[in-house]
Structure formats: C-alpha cells, structure tokens
Motif scaffolding. Sequence first.
Motif, mmCIF file in Angstrom:
data_model
loop_
_atom_site.group_PDB
_atom_site.id
_atom_site.type_symbol
_atom_site.label_atom_id
_atom_site.label_comp_id
_atom_site.label_asym_id
_atom_site.label_seq_id
_atom_site.Cartn_x
_atom_site.Cartn_y
_atom_site.Cartn_z
ATOM 1 N N ASP A 18 -8.485 -2.763 3.148
ATOM 2 C CA ASP A 18 -8.175 -2.579 4.570
ATOM 3 C C ASP A 18 -9.432 -2.479 5.423
ATOM 4 O OD1 ASP A 18 -5.197 -2.278 4.473
ATOM 5 O OD2 ASP A 18 -5.759 -0.686 3.078
ATOM 6 N N ALA A 19 -10.561 -2.111 4.793
ATOM 7 C CA ALA A 19 -11.782 -1.928 5.577
ATOM 8 C C ALA A 19 -13.007 -1.893 4.679
ATOM 9 C CB ALA A 19 -11.710 -0.635 6.388
ATOM 10 N N LEU A 72 -18.050 -9.958 2.648
ATOM 11 C CA LEU A 72 -17.331 -8.727 3.026
ATOM 12 C C LEU A 72 -15.993 -9.086 3.676
ATOM 13 C CD1 LEU A 72 -20.195 -6.467 4.448
ATOM 14 C CD2 LEU A 72 -19.238 -6.500 2.128
ATOM 15 N N ALA A 73 -15.986 -10.132 4.503
ATOM 16 C CA ALA A 73 -14.731 -10.571 5.128
ATOM 17 C C ALA A 73 -13.739 -11.053 4.077
ATOM 18 C CB ALA A 73 -15.004 -11.674 6.149
ATOM 19 N N ARG A 116 -10.818 -3.880 9.024
ATOM 20 C CA ARG A 116 -11.950 -3.454 9.855
ATOM 21 C C ARG A 116 -13.266 -3.443 9.094
ATOM 22 N NH1 ARG A 116 -10.009 -0.071 14.023
ATOM 23 N NH2 ARG A 116 -11.975 -0.545 15.030
ATOM 24 N N LEU A 117 -14.342 -3.537 9.842
ATOM 25 C CA LEU A 117 -15.702 -3.397 9.338
ATOM 26 C C LEU A 117 -16.439 -2.425 10.241
ATOM 27 C CD1 LEU A 117 -18.223 -4.370 7.643
ATOM 28 C CD2 LEU A 117 -18.552 -6.115 9.423
ATOM 29 N N ARG A 154 -26.788 7.693 16.877
ATOM 30 C CA ARG A 154 -26.091 6.835 15.917
ATOM 31 C C ARG A 154 -26.047 5.394 16.388
ATOM 32 N NH1 ARG A 154 -19.623 6.947 16.408
ATOM 33 N NH2 ARG A 154 -19.492 6.703 18.653
ATOM 34 N N PHE A 155 -25.828 4.530 15.399
ATOM 35 C CA PHE A 155 -25.561 3.120 15.641
ATOM 36 C C PHE A 155 -24.212 2.836 14.968
ATOM 37 C CE2 PHE A 155 -25.303 -1.184 14.083
ATOM 38 C CZ PHE A 155 -25.682 -1.940 15.182
ATOM 39 N N LEU A 156 -23.280 2.236 15.715
ATOM 40 C CA LEU A 156 -21.989 1.906 15.134
ATOM 41 C C LEU A 156 -21.428 0.654 15.803
ATOM 42 C CD1 LEU A 156 -19.685 2.661 13.170
ATOM 43 C CD2 LEU A 156 -18.664 3.981 15.038
ATOM 44 N N ALA A 157 -21.299 -0.396 15.016
ATOM 45 C CA ALA A 157 -20.637 -1.615 15.473
ATOM 46 C C ALA A 157 -19.369 -1.771 14.670
ATOM 47 C CB ALA A 157 -21.541 -2.821 15.288
ATOM 48 N N LEU A 158 -18.232 -1.888 15.350
ATOM 49 C CA LEU A 158 -16.955 -2.061 14.696
ATOM 50 C C LEU A 158 -16.465 -3.491 14.901
ATOM 51 C CD1 LEU A 158 -15.163 1.259 15.730
ATOM 52 C CD2 LEU A 158 -16.165 0.709 13.506
#
Length: 199
Positions: free
Chosen positions: A109-110, A130-131, A139-140, A190-194
């Motif tokens: 799922d992620a 990963l995809a 999600r990633l 933080r760094f976060l790309a969804l």
Amino acid sequence: MSDDRTHVQEFFGARAAGWDSRFPDDGPAYAAAAAELGLGEGDRVLDAGCGTGRALPPLRAVVGASGTVLGADLTPAMLEAAVRAGRDRDGRLLLADVSALPLRSRSLDAVFAAGLIAHLPHPAENLRELARVVRPGGRLALFHPIGRAALAARQGRRITPDDLRAEPNLRPLLAGSGWRMTSYVDEDARFLALAVREH
C-alpha cells in the motif's frame, strides 16, 4: 552498479553501530511522517533503505498488529543494528537492494523512504522499482528528519540547483517514474515529499 552498491555498503557499514546515537532526537519527525502516509489498520508498507529501522515502530503503529511492515536495506551492519535495537519486532527485515526488490508487483500500500533518494545510483529506475511493488493509488513518502538547507549546512556544503530533492527536479523525476507528487515540504525541521502511485 556494483561499485555503487559497494560504496553504499562501506559508507553505512562503517557508521551503523553509532548511527542512532548521532541522531537521537529524530523519533517525533519519523512518527509524524509515518502518520502522514495515510495508512490504516491492516495496510502493507515497506521502509526502503530502512537503515537501523527507526521508521519501523511508527509504521507499525499506523498499520497495527494486522498490518505488514517490511524494512529493506543493502547494508548488513545496518540491519544488525536494527535487530540490536529490537526494531525487528516491528517489521520483517530484508537484506535487499531497492533496485531489485524481492517483492511481488502491486503487493504494498505504501513505501516510506528516509534519506534514500540521495543514495540511489539510478533515481528514475529505482523509483520505478518502488512504484512496481505498490498498488495503483498507493503512496510514497520521501522523508528526511531535517530539511535540505539544514542538512547541507550540517555536511558543510551548499545546495546546488541540480539537487534531486529540489521541487522543480523531484516533481518531474517522480512523474516519469510512475508517481504523482501530492505535497512537498522543505523546512529546517523536516523534508517530506508525498506521492501517489499512478495506474
């Protein structure tokens, strides 16, 4: 590719034993990022490049006892440190290269990836892999417990325009690898790309 693998294993292998003590205050940032993946009870998630497994307890917390948590890393010493820390109780550890995961297509799922993208030898191909293991709509999370500028300052370097994590570079890289970026945060803390897995 073999030279890249060897370099990564040597770099992290030499640092594994003291890794967690170097960054003792990252726990809350990991927990917040895991929560933002939008997972629920029973979901299946991979921590890609899991290192010492710091994301495994918060990922287990969001998917619950019925969920599946996997941690994959290329460096045996990092996985050994995860076991010493007891994090193997929160997820199954795999000695595996994220460029060729031993997982079925669309089985997750992620994917959670902390600090991974800077170490990928072939980012577009590796993000496609990963995809491959994530279902459509999955999600990633590309995460780091400090932002790009703070990380560069810690490492004594400057951010350059070709930084893969810069939004103008990351968005098309993800799009060409089967992902659609849905949010991007780059702050000191933080760094976060969804991103969401496209069909």
